[in-house]
Scaffold this active site. Structure first.
Site, short mmCIF file in Angstrom:
data_model
loop_
_atom_site.label_atom_id
_atom_site.label_comp_id
_atom_site.label_asym_id
_atom_site.label_seq_id
_atom_site.Cartn_x
_atom_site.Cartn_y
_atom_site.Cartn_z
N LYS A 329 49.82 36.85 46.76
CA LYS A 329 49.61 37.85 45.54
C LYS A 329 49.01 37.04 44.53
O LYS A 329 49.51 35.90 44.14
CB LYS A 329 50.93 38.72 45.30
CG LYS A 329 51.52 39.65 46.15
CD LYS A 329 52.40 40.43 45.79
CE LYS A 329 52.86 41.23 46.69
NZ LYS A 329 54.03 42.26 46.34
N MET A 331 47.90 36.23 40.51
CA MET A 331 48.68 36.19 39.43
C MET A 331 47.97 37.25 38.36
O MET A 331 48.72 37.82 37.58
CB MET A 331 48.61 34.69 38.40
CG MET A 331 49.31 33.62 39.29
SD MET A 331 49.38 32.29 38.25
CE MET A 331 50.04 31.02 39.62
N LYS A 346 39.91 45.21 44.36
CA LYS A 346 40.85 44.22 43.57
C LYS A 346 40.73 45.00 41.89
O LYS A 346 39.75 45.31 41.45
CB LYS A 346 40.07 42.92 43.26
CG LYS A 346 40.01 42.39 44.71
CD LYS A 346 39.09 40.94 44.70
CE LYS A 346 39.70 39.82 43.83
NZ LYS A 346 39.08 38.64 43.90
N ASP A 383 29.69 38.18 46.50
CA ASP A 383 29.17 39.15 45.42
C ASP A 383 30.38 40.27 45.32
O ASP A 383 31.12 40.47 46.30
CB ASP A 383 28.16 39.63 45.75
CG ASP A 383 27.24 40.49 44.93
OD1 ASP A 383 27.67 40.52 43.73
OD2 ASP A 383 26.41 41.31 45.21
#
Length: 611
Positions: A329, A331, A346, A383
């Site tokens: 994972k 931070m 994300k 990208d």
């Protein structure tokens, strides 16, 4: 305000004003793209980089201008929905015989969603699906250049047709020796046509505009023979004497995919009919989504539109659920995916959940992603597509993922029936979408487990090459741990964690000073001062090279990355104005090796990379 009659001219005037806004946008976009030819001819590399960066901002500026005009002249936000339905119909009428209808539809959506409330974002008021076909659009004006040129050589006239093909671009800078370069291209063509009968339809088709990026110009086309088509591209560069040379000949879909990779900067191409260019390029790369081709041509907003349509179509025809992405994972970033969809999503965690060593903010992280978007990504930085207020069906989310977002990014999630239609949704307020890759740490672990030593060597060499390519482009990745790099389908190593990225020229690379006494030598803490932008390359080893096999390969090929002098030398060259060449193909493909052979060290690296 009195409601407008539907036969009043207001709806048409609004549609016409919006079309004027789009036409102004594409005129400016195309003019900037066309100027890339002059910048290439005059070796204005800094101007090319600046134009590439500034052109990305054109779209949002034009949308803002159009929105302000509609509000000022027509009070667009106050108009009843009946008028907006008529605006869309009039706009469709204006798209007849338009050369960029798909782009104009997307522009309409962008302006409309700035003005109308979210509850009106549906078929009646925006283009959810294309209303105008882009098939067979061509500029019919008598003096117009066609989308592509066709050449019909025989085996005896192939050389002179290659020369003519390049001459037709009318580059205003002399070639070192075009006849020699054409012979190199002829040899490359002949190696693919060896013992192949030339059929009646044998021809070469070449797109009429050159593709400009970084310090190169690319001829893009295909060889047609019978039922077979062979894509090719010819990179044209400046040699050390400032003359032009054809540097290589790239063949086949895989090499074209590398040239048009999502990890590279957008091309500058002068296109009257962009959909015709996309159609031609898809014939060269049928596996590449149209969204990525539009992105590669600098039409990123159209790429986002097509990506989102593809995504909605995929959701409709799948039933798996969004989940927390596998792997270590992040931070500051929370990552999730849909197993059946080849992308990851994300979002930035809320600041209170950053670990103490991450001294940053949401705004700074978004700035890093924008930096990468505007920079030459040299095939080594993925990208990203950026979206706001994205709605997902609630029942497509695993409960564990919902709880993860609520825990680490509560400000970024809203769950409920926001539109009042009885369907519960998950609204993510801001996210980035990237193509999914195999994290490099997982890729290496799989290679260790299977004893695939060649795979380990290639991955480590590629990892170092990725860092060096970024360095050449004035990028210091910051956090260079293996988990922050991914491996693409073609085996390329690409960086994708941008929250600590910096311009190389803004980092101070230092050598670790020797300890002054035994106490300092045994200390677990630095015995020397460390500024906020100080980096000590000698200290990378313990974090990166714990595995003996990895360390052996790394030290053989990339030991210079642990030397401050390597980083400082590149920094000084960039500050002196030097722009490095970073090629979207392997060195061994370059014709230059026939004229000026590479050193044995360069040949060894090329051999490993190509393995």
């Amino acid at each position: 305000m009195f409601p407008q009659r539907l036969d009043s001219p207001l709806a048409y005037d609004v549609a016409k004003a919006m079309m004027d806004g789009f036409n102004r946008h594409y005129r400016l976009f195309r003019a900037e793209s066309a100027r890339a030819k002059h910048r290439f001819e005059t070796a204005d590399w800094h101007g090319q980089q600046r134009a590439q960066r500034e052109r990305i901002e054109f779209y949002d500026l034009r949308v803002k201008e159009a929105t302000q005009r509609l509000e000022k002249e027509f009070k667009a936000g106050e108009q009843p929905m009946e008028v907006w339905q008529q605006v869309k119909l009039h706009y469709i009428g204006l798209l007849i015989d338009h050369h960029q209808p798909e782009l104009a539809e997307t522009f309409f959506n962008s302006v409309t969603t700035k003005i109308l409330h979210r509850t009106y974002f549906h078929n009646d008021f925006i283009f959810v699906r294309p209303a105008v076909s882009t098939e067979y659009i061509e500029n019919e004006e008598p003096a117009a250049t066609p989308t592509y040129r066709a050449y019909y050589p025989t085996s005896e006239t192939l050389h002179e047709n290659i020369v003519r093909m390049v001459d037709n671009f009318q580059l205003q800078r002399p070639f070192d020796n075009l006849d020699r370069d054409a012979r190199f291209v002829l040899e490359a063509f002949s190696s693919r046509l060896h013992n192949v009968k030339l059929r009646a339809n044998f021809q070469i088709q070449v797109l009429s505009s050159l593709f400009f990026r970084n310090k190169g110009a690319y001829v893009v086309g295909k060889i047609i023979n019978g039922f077979n088509e062979l894509p090719f591209a010819l990179p044209i560069l400046h040699n050390k004497a400032g003359q032009l040379v054809i540097d290589a000949c790239l063949f086949g879909e895989d090499e074209m995919q590398m040239l048009f990779s999502f990890a590279r900067a957008y091309f500058m191409v002068d296109m009257e009919v962009p959909s015709a260019y996309v159609q031609f390029l898809r014939s060269l790369m049928p596996r590449k989504p149209r969204a990525e081709i539009y992105n590669a041509l600098g039409l990123a907003k159209q790429g986002k539109t097509l990506f989102y349509r593809d995504f909605l179509y995929h959701l409709k025809h799948s039933s798996d659920k969004f989940r927390i992405a596998p792997g270590i994972k992040g931070m500051v970033m929370l990552v999730f995916d849909l197993p059946s969809f080849p992308f990851v999503f994300k979002l930035i965690k809320d600041k209170e959940f950053y670990p103490p060593q991450k001294d940053t903010t949401r705004e700074q992280i978004q700035g890093k992603y924008l930096l990468v978007k505007q920079h030459d990504r040299v095939g080594r930085m993925a990208d990203t597509l950026e979206y706001s207020e994205v709605a997902f069906a609630r029942d497509r989310f695993e409960e564990e993922l919902i709880e993860e977002i609520r825990k680490f990014a509560p400000s970024q999630i809203d769950v409920g029936d926001r539109d009042g239609d009885g369907l519960e949704e998950v609204i993510i307020k801001h996210l980035y979408i990237e193509r999914r890759m195999i994290p490099l740490n997982i890729y290496l672990q799989e290679a260790f487990d299977s004893g695939a030593h060649e795979q380990i060597e290639r991955a480590v060499v590629e990892y170092g090459n990725a860092i060096k390519d970024m360095v050449a482009a004035n990028i210091f990745p910051g956090d260079m741990l293996w988990k922050n790099f991914g491996v693409t389908r073609n085996g390329k190593v690409v960086f994708y964690d941008y929250d600590e990225i910096e311009y190389l020229t803004e980092v101070n690379f230092r050598k670790v000073p020797p300890p002054r006494n035994e106490e300092e030598e045994m200390s677990g803490e630095p015995w020397y001062s460390v500024g906020p932008r100080d980096v000590f390359p000698e200290t990378f080893g313990p974090f990166l090279l714990g595995n003996a096999e990895v360390r052996e390969v790394f030290m053989k090929h990339h030991a210079d990355l642990l030397d401050p002098a390597f980083w400082q030398a590149h920094k000084e060259r960039i500050l002196a104005g030097h722009v490095h060449d970073v090629f979207p193909y392997e060195r061994e493909k370059r014709f230059a090796r026939r004229i000026h052979p590479f050193s044995s060290a360069e040949q060894n690296v090329a051999r490993v990379v190509a393995a």
